[in-house]
Design an enzyme around this catalytic site. Sequence first.
Site, short mmCIF file in Angstrom:
data_model
loop_
_atom_site.label_atom_id
_atom_site.label_comp_id
_atom_site.label_asym_id
_atom_site.label_seq_id
_atom_site.Cartn_x
_atom_site.Cartn_y
_atom_site.Cartn_z
N LYS A 1 -95.91 -73.66 31.05
CA LYS A 1 -96.92 -73.73 30.19
C LYS A 1 -97.34 -74.99 29.70
CE LYS A 1 -99.71 -70.09 29.39
NZ LYS A 1 -100.07 -68.97 30.07
N1 GLU Z 1 -103.01 -68.75 32.29
C1 GLU Z 1 -102.71 -67.47 33.12
C2 GLU Z 1 -101.54 -66.67 32.71
O1 GLU Z 1 -101.17 -66.66 31.52
C3 GLU Z 1 -102.67 -67.85 34.83
C4 GLU Z 1 -101.64 -68.77 34.95
C5 GLU Z 1 -101.56 -69.16 36.46
O2 GLU Z 1 -102.60 -68.81 37.04
O3 GLU Z 1 -100.84 -69.78 36.94
O4 GLU Z 1 -101.13 -65.78 33.43
#
Ligand code: GLU
Length: 425
Positions: A115
Amino acid sequence: MAGAIPTVTLDQEINPWEAQSARFEFAARKLNLEAGLWKMLSTPTREVIVHFPVTMDSGQIDMFTGFRVQHSIARGPCKGGIRYSPEVTLDEVRALASWMTWKCAVVNIPFGGAKGGVICDPKKMSQGELERMTRRYTSEIIDFIGPEKDVPAPDMNTNEQTMAWIMDTYSMHMGHTVTSVVTGKPLNIGGSRGRVEATGRGVRVVCDESLRYLNMPIDGCRVVIQGFGNVGSNAARLMMEHGYKIVGVSELEGGLANPNGIDIHQLIEFKQRNGTIQGFRGAEATPSEELMVSECEILIPAATENMITSRNAGEIKARIVVEGANGPTTAVADEILAEKRIFIVPDILANAGGVTASYFEWVQDRQGYFWKEAIVNEQLETILRDSFDDVVRYAEAHNVNNRIAAYMLAIDRVAFTIKQRGIYA
Ligand code: GLU
């Protein structure tokens, strides 16, 4: 789970990393996870902190701080969004990175978890400032991202445009266009059909499955959705179109209620025109806190962390809670909801539709062959239905709640891979 989680202060309760660790430890204990694997999986692999300058529209230089945390690459390249918010902290990004590892493992796609985040207030920044900040942040973390290393995606306050800038910056450094470095891109530069509404679609699928599991009808099923961003608005629309009655919707500034159901198409149009849901005529203004504890069959927290805490969990009247957001329920609140026998579809399953469609996007970019939307939606629905089934069967077999079952399933899959690969040392 009674007694399993020690008494904590409110500060500890709402620290996302503590929330993640409490669930991880409980699940790891249940699994009898080997001590070495336990140590490995309770710590992120890499934490990158960058401080970088951006020229603001005024001509002045401001400094920003950004993070990229990679939790695990055991099952494949790291995957996870990037968020822009004044509230971003390293602990939050750490927790979100770990949740991505567990999420990808629950839906069994070949990614680890990561993240990113930048501390900023995007609402107060111009497009030009956002673009310059995004490009500089990308160049600061460029050695750590890539189609085989770590693939970012949108999250809170980031979108297709942000991904286009990241893709372009990365490509300029590489000297050729690399679409598969990020997902959630615009369609014409390697995006996937169905990606924008994928998280909302996944939420709808797990709601359908929950009702089927609990023998409850869709017809007349009242739903309250907290948050009307990408996840909340798409879930609301897809669920209304599927026969659910959306009786409450809320955002930070306040909520709306209508016992006969809110027309979500009209509400989306209203929000596009006004930038808010406040002032919509088709429902009554109602405080968000009131909506959280109002009468309904399904409550969907789809905004941010810590929406269900020890302060309001006891008042929740929904029969089912489906976590569209990451980490909306604290570990202490889990126990309260469990006592009330509320059926929970945990975040690492409920909002996994987004990363699942991201996986499809990454595959399509690498193939250079793009799928029809019906194929994306069909594959997404199959994966989420199967994963829901895996989690509830696991919960039954091990006599744990759905959240712990999802963690156990995920930890078990990641631990198995680490053992198979062995430790390089
Ligand atoms: N930000 C989204 C999540 O928390 C998508 C992450 C992604 O598609 O890599 O799942």
